[in-house]
Design an enzyme around this catalytic site. Structure first.
Site, short mmCIF file in Angstrom:
data_model
loop_
_atom_site.label_atom_id
_atom_site.label_comp_id
_atom_site.label_asym_id
_atom_site.label_seq_id
_atom_site.Cartn_x
_atom_site.Cartn_y
_atom_site.Cartn_z
N ARG A 90 8.91 -36.49 -2.12
CA ARG A 90 7.86 -35.56 -2.52
C ARG A 90 6.59 -36.35 -2.79
O ARG A 90 6.64 -37.46 -3.35
CB ARG A 90 8.25 -34.78 -3.79
CG ARG A 90 9.27 -33.67 -3.55
CD ARG A 90 8.68 -32.51 -2.74
NE ARG A 90 9.63 -31.44 -2.51
CZ ARG A 90 10.41 -31.31 -1.44
NH1 ARG A 90 10.36 -32.21 -0.47
NH2 ARG A 90 11.23 -30.29 -1.31
N GLU B 222 -0.07 -30.95 -0.81
CA GLU B 222 0.13 -30.38 0.53
C GLU B 222 -0.38 -28.95 0.59
O GLU B 222 -0.22 -28.23 -0.39
CB GLU B 222 1.63 -30.38 0.87
CG GLU B 222 2.20 -31.76 1.04
CD GLU B 222 3.70 -31.75 1.30
OE1 GLU B 222 4.26 -30.71 1.69
OE2 GLU B 222 4.31 -32.79 1.12
N HIS C 198 5.07 -33.11 6.69
CA HIS C 198 6.32 -32.67 6.04
C HIS C 198 7.31 -32.07 7.06
O HIS C 198 7.62 -30.89 7.02
CB HIS C 198 6.02 -31.65 4.93
CG HIS C 198 7.14 -31.53 3.94
ND1 HIS C 198 6.94 -31.29 2.61
CD2 HIS C 198 8.49 -31.62 4.09
CE1 HIS C 198 8.10 -31.23 1.97
NE2 HIS C 198 9.06 -31.43 2.85
C1 8YV Z 1 12.26 -28.71 3.90
C2 8YV Z 1 12.47 -30.49 2.11
O1 8YV Z 1 11.65 -28.69 5.11
O2 8YV Z 1 14.50 -29.36 1.76
C3 8YV Z 1 13.59 -29.99 1.29
O3 8YV Z 1 13.55 -30.25 0.08
O4 8YV Z 1 11.67 -31.23 1.68
C4 8YV Z 1 12.25 -30.13 3.48
O5 8YV Z 1 12.77 -31.03 4.35
C5 8YV Z 1 11.53 -27.82 2.98
O6 8YV Z 1 12.19 -27.64 1.79
C6 8YV Z 1 11.28 -26.46 3.61
O7 8YV Z 1 12.44 -25.89 4.12
#
Ligand code: 8YV
Length: 322
Positions: free
Chosen positions: A241, A270, A288
């Site tokens: 993150r 973001e 992302h």
């Molecule tokens: C996803 C992510 O794309 O799952 C997670 O925590 O960071 C990502 O890879 C995002 O959550 C949206 O689906």
């Protein structure tokens, strides 16, 4: 008996929407425009369950709306839940589920992609070529750094951290060091060294890869002072993150060549990515896309549906967080 009503906050992969429709009465978000807080509150009041994802600000007010309204479950599409107030959910008796495991490989692949991109300077080279500035093969310019024999420092040795370590050790011949807040048993990577502090990891690594959850506890874990401990030949990779890094301090470290480069799939605010970061050549920046393969997004969606199905069958959802 009528089917439970589910409100979905974002557009989903086709196969996931099709399966959801068969099981539930569903309101989809055809426009794919993120919900405002007012809309999230309304969804919790109106639906029996909400399928949410990254970017939906599921705060205490939203949880309270569920408590006074209908929805008692939030099925998150994604593993990270730093956008969901889990304490408020628990206080208001709202169940929250996520989608672990199914995105481990895809995210680890993107960490390796970023690592290779920055150490081999692929962005710089591809841009030279695309601009028409490639004057031909030569032996000395634009050389990168080989991964073999280098030390990869993994910060956060959970599922994704271990998948990155596995790729880096077995596939690329890197040595593995890691820091994890709690003791990790059974790390299956020969010679993997658990270090005592984050500072040790920053100092000894040729590449540091971040695999910590977001949220207040880990905000700016990669601080200015910790960045200063890195070798000036070392690289930082973040697929976790954005908030885990003090982005302003990172930009300064990159501008001053205090570190060699950074590969980033996530950012503090973001989808805003600071111009100063975009201006740098010693970075590889992705929007992302850690879990962004069709197979993975389908699996995440099916996992989120499984959690909803279990809940409405009166069984504990497999990935219940609170
Ligand atoms: C996803 C992510 O794309 O799952 C997670 O925590 O960071 C990502 O890879 C995002 O959550 C949206 O689906």
């Amino acid at each position: 008996m009528s089917k439970p009503r589910i409100i979905v906050t974002r557009k989903l992969p086709f196969a996931v929407e099709e399966r959801l429709k068969k099981i539930f009465t569903v309101s989809f978000n055809a426009s794919d425009k993120p919900f405002s807080n007012a809309k999230l509150v309304e969804a919790m009041k109106m639906a029996d369950g909400v399928m949410a994802t990254l970017g939906d600000n599921m705060d205490a007010e939203v949880m309270e709306a569920g408590a006074h309204g209908r929805a008692k479950i939030v099925a998150n599409f994604g593993v990270g839940v730093n956008h969901i107030d889990l304490d408020a959910a628990a206080d208001h008796g709202i169940i929250v589920t996520n989608t672990p495991d199914v995105l481990t490989d895809a995210t680890a692949d993107i960490a390796m992609t970023l690592m290779l991109n920055v150490t081999r300077r692929t962005w710089e080279h591809e841009n030279t070529l695309r601009r028409g500035d490639w004057s031909g093969f030569d032996l000395v310019s634009g050389l990168g750094m080989s991964l073999r024999g280098k030390t990869l420092g993994i910060l956060g040795m959970g599922r994704i951290g271990q998948a990155v370590a596995t790729r880096a050790y077995f596939g690329f011949g890197m040595k593995i060091a890691y820091f994890n807040r709690s003791k990790i048993e059974n790390v299956k990577i020969p010679g993997a060294q658990a270090v005592a502090t984050i500072e040790d990891l920053m100092e000894m690594s040729d590449v540091v890869s971040l695999h910590l959850p977001g949220g207040a506890d880990n905000r700016h874990t990669i601080s200015r002072s910790r960045l200063a401990l890195m070798k000036n030949t070392a690289y930082l990779v973040n697929t976790a993150r954005g908030e885990v890094i003090d982005e302003t301090a990172l930009i300064e470290a990159l501008q001053q060549n205090l570190i060699a480069g950074a590969g980033l799939d996530v950012f503090e605010n973001e989808p805003e990515v600071p111009q100063a970061l975009r201006d740098l050549v010693n970075v590889s920046l992705l929007p992302h896309i850690g879990s962004a393969t069709l197979e993975t997004r389908n699996a995440m969606g099916m996992c989120a549906i499984d959690n909803l199905v279990a809940y409405f069958q009166g069984i504990a959802p497999p990935n219940k967080l609170v």
